[in-house]
Design an enzyme around this catalytic site. Structure first.
Site, PDB file in Angstrom:
ATOM      1  N   THR A 178      -6.984 -29.442  83.540  1.00 36.65           N
ATOM      2  CA  THR A 178      -6.560 -28.592  84.692  1.00 36.65           C
ATOM      3  C   THR A 178      -5.631 -29.251  85.631  1.00 36.65           C
ATOM      4  OG1 THR A 178      -8.420 -29.221  85.949  1.00 36.65           O
ATOM      5  CG2 THR A 178      -8.619 -27.299  84.372  1.00 36.65           C
TER       6      THR A 178
ATOM      7  N   GLU B  96      -8.855 -22.715  81.366  1.00 32.29           N
ATOM      8  CA  GLU B  96     -10.193 -22.723  80.913  1.00 32.29           C
ATOM      9  C   GLU B  96     -10.291 -21.312  80.086  1.00 32.29           C
ATOM     10  OE1 GLU B  96      -9.700 -23.264  83.883  1.00 32.29           O
ATOM     11  OE2 GLU B  96     -11.045 -24.539  85.041  1.00 32.29           O
TER      12      GLU B  96
ATOM     13  N   LYS C   8     -11.772 -17.637 106.395  1.00 34.06           N
ATOM     14  CA  LYS C   8     -13.093 -17.122 106.839  1.00 34.06           C
ATOM     15  C   LYS C   8     -13.107 -16.838 108.546  1.00 34.06           C
ATOM     16  CE  LYS C   8     -14.876 -19.241 102.955  1.00 34.06           C
ATOM     17  NZ  LYS C   8     -14.290 -20.384 102.400  1.00 34.06           N
TER      18      LYS C   8
ATOM     19  N   TRP D 203     -13.590 -12.184 105.809  1.00 38.27           N
ATOM     20  CA  TRP D 203     -12.622 -12.819 104.861  1.00 38.27           C
ATOM     21  C   TRP D 203     -11.261 -12.363 105.338  1.00 38.27           C
ATOM     22  CZ3 TRP D 203     -15.193 -12.552  99.526  1.00 38.27           C
ATOM     23  CH2 TRP D 203     -16.339 -13.459  99.357  1.00 38.27           C
TER      24      TRP D 203
END
Ligand code: ADP
Length: 532
Positions: free
Chosen positions: A180, A325, A430, A435
């Site tokens: 990654t 992934e 936040k 959110w």
């Protein structure tokens, strides 16, 4: 039915048998190089012999530090088809990270492009026993170097026989490994099996995915060191498409020239490339009319970008979502037949979403309490995926606990099953227990005609815990002719008042990660002390 193994060797045999005269084009320092699948297959066999001669056996890792080129494609097949594992190292990582991943993967050989010699000379590598330099001039000699032994790729190939008996492989054997890019932490290795890559190639070719066919001319701009260039080289070889590789100078001029001259039909890159290309195409005229699809993903594709390519060039940008992934493809945003009757605005909004899960995978979206969310486009939760091209662990790591890959992406799903990324968990803002989606804010800001790029980050706030800060790059012609107030004014009509950024800063450029995504880690560090 027969338990016939799904391996990359099948692609190679098919390409050699059915498409011997199709072209592979590669932009080199010296100019455009082209050859046929017939020559390609011969060189892959030579390369497999060379690897064996250098002591590479089943399961050994072979590293590459290379740009997108025909030689990299040769490695894409020679290494896994002779039973070894191709580790495409990301040359844009920091020196320490590159050394870390090559040592972690225990690469036995490293193939590198000539211009990366100075970089590799400064790496401290434990396991590499041979270096193979891919020279920009195929007839040149390897420059003086501290790397030992340093072979010349073309000399080695000339010494290898063009006959190689590829072994019968188990489809579950590892074919490749990719780390990654470390956007949110240290790089982690993901191992791809022959089976996973074979099924992923088939999925990529489905009509509602990218519909690759023999008729296409495919140019992967996304790097071959980033999740196998999204699997495009494997799928293109499987179907016998003409392939075009932009080489060691991945810039807009090179891309535009190759699209025009080679009549590219399908190309793929992260959104920041298409933002930069738009500016180049506004400046200089190129004929990009051969394109039938631009695939984009890796980061949210702004609706305004999709609209601009549609309006100016009649070329659809098709958004996809994926991860290292997941090999990487998981969702594609393709309108259904019924959606074609929607208004232009509704269609654009839908294409701005990350799209529907492709066949072969399964998804689940659960909220903080572990409950499956409703597909109403409003409830959100973390996206989890499983399927035959999804990692079940990181290299040398423990198997993931519950059989699902937890993506760390917070999403909504609408009644049509279209996933929309709200944010990465780490990028969510936040504010007072609620959110705010940085992705939605960026999308809205980038729709402003004076804005080139925008990244929104969270900044600590005494009262609300976090509040949004917008970092905006104006288009060059509006550099000193843009105000915070006009941006806020434009946002007011689209977004709730409490979402509006508390502060706006105008910057020269949004820092990018090694694979061209907005690097919010850098921005968070730079602006962490801003008082809101
Ligand atoms: P890294 O994790 O190092 O950035 P990846 O390429 O594996 O490398 O990144 C996968 C992540 O990129 C996803 O989890 C998601 O957050 C983001 N991403 C990928 N495609 C999209 C997209 N179309 N829209 C928004 N985010 C995306």
């Amino acid at each position: 039915m027969q338990a016939y193994p799904l391996t990359l060797t099948n692609h190679l045999k098919r390409a050699r048998a059915f498409f011997p005269d199709k072209q592979i084009v590669s932009k080199l320092e010296a100019g455009v190089f082209r050859y046929t699948y017939r020559d390609f297959a011969g060189r892959v066999a030579q390369l497999a012999n060379v690897l064996r001669g250098l002591g590479i056996g089943q399961g050994d890792r072979v590293g590459t530090l290379a740009w997108n080129s025909h030689r990299h494609l040769e490695l894409y097949y020679a290494v896994p088809c002779m039973g070894a594992v191709l580790h495409t190292a990301n040359l844009r990582l920091s020196r320490d990270q590159i050394a870390y991943i090559i040592n972690h993967a225990e690469d036995k050989i490293l193939f590198l492009d000539e211009d990366l010699l100075p970089l590799v000379e400064r790496l401290s590598l434990d396991s590499v026993r041979n270096f193979v330099v891919m020279l920009s001039d195929p007839h040149g000699t390897v420059p003086t170097t501290s790397l030992r032994p340093a072979h010349n790729y073309e000399d080695l190939l000339r010494s290898g026989s063009a006959h190689f008996e590829f072994p019968e492989l188990d489809e579950n054997m590892p074919a490749g490994i990719c780390y990654t890019s470390g956007t949110t932490g240290e790089p982690k290795g993901v191992v791809y099996s022959h089976r996973g890559l074979s099924l992923h190639s088939l999925a990529l070719c489905l009509p509602d995915a990218f519909a690759l066919s023999e008729r296409d001319t495919v140019m992967p701009i996304v790097s071959m060191f980033h999740v196998n260039a999204w699997g495009m080289p494997y799928a293109a070889t499987m179907v016998g498409a003409k392939q075009v590789y932009p080489g060691p100078h991945p810039d807009c001029k090179t891309f535009a020239e190759l699209i025009q001259n080679e009549r590219v039909t399908l190309t793929a890159a992260v959104p920041s490339v298409w933002i930069a290309m738009l500016a180049e195409l506004d400046r200089v005229h190129y004929d990009i009319g051969s394109l039938r699809t631009i695939a984009s993903g890796g980061a949210a594709v702004p609706q305004s970008l999709i609209a601009a390519y549609e309006r100016k060039f009649g070329v659809p940008i098709v958004q996809a979502w994926g991860m290292t992934e997941i090999s990487p493809l998981a969702t594609v945003s393709r309108l259904t037949a019924a959606m074609e009757d929607w208004s232009e605005k509704e269609r654009l909004r839908q294409r701005g979403k990350q799209g529907r899960l492709i066949p072969g995978l399964e998804m689940s979206v659960v909220d903080g309490q572990g409950r499956e969310i409703a597909w109403d486009g409003r409830q959100s939760g973390e996206l989890r995926i499983r399927g035959p091209w999804v990692a079940d662990r990181y290299y040398k790591g423990q198997q993931f606990a519950d059989g699902w890959l937890h993506t760390g992406d917070v999403v909504t799903v609408d009644e049509h099953g279209f996933v929309q990324i709200v944010d990465r968990t780490k990028d969510l803002i936040k504010s007072g227990g609620e959110w705010i989606s940085s992705v939605a804010l960026e999308n809205a800001i980038m729709a402003h005609p004076k804005v080139l790029e925008a990244a929104v980050i969270a900044v600590a706030h005494d009262r609300w815990q976090e509040r949004p800060l917008a970092c905006i790059v104006p288009k060059p012609e509006f550099r000193n002719l843009i105000t915070k107030e006009e941006i806020l004014e434009a946002l007011r009509s689209h977004l709730p008042a409490w979402w509006l950024p508390d502060e706006i800063v105008f910057i020269e450029e949004v820092p990018k990660t090694s694979v061209g995504k907005f690097d919010k880690k850098v921005l968070r560090e730079r602006f962490k002390n801003v008082q809101l």
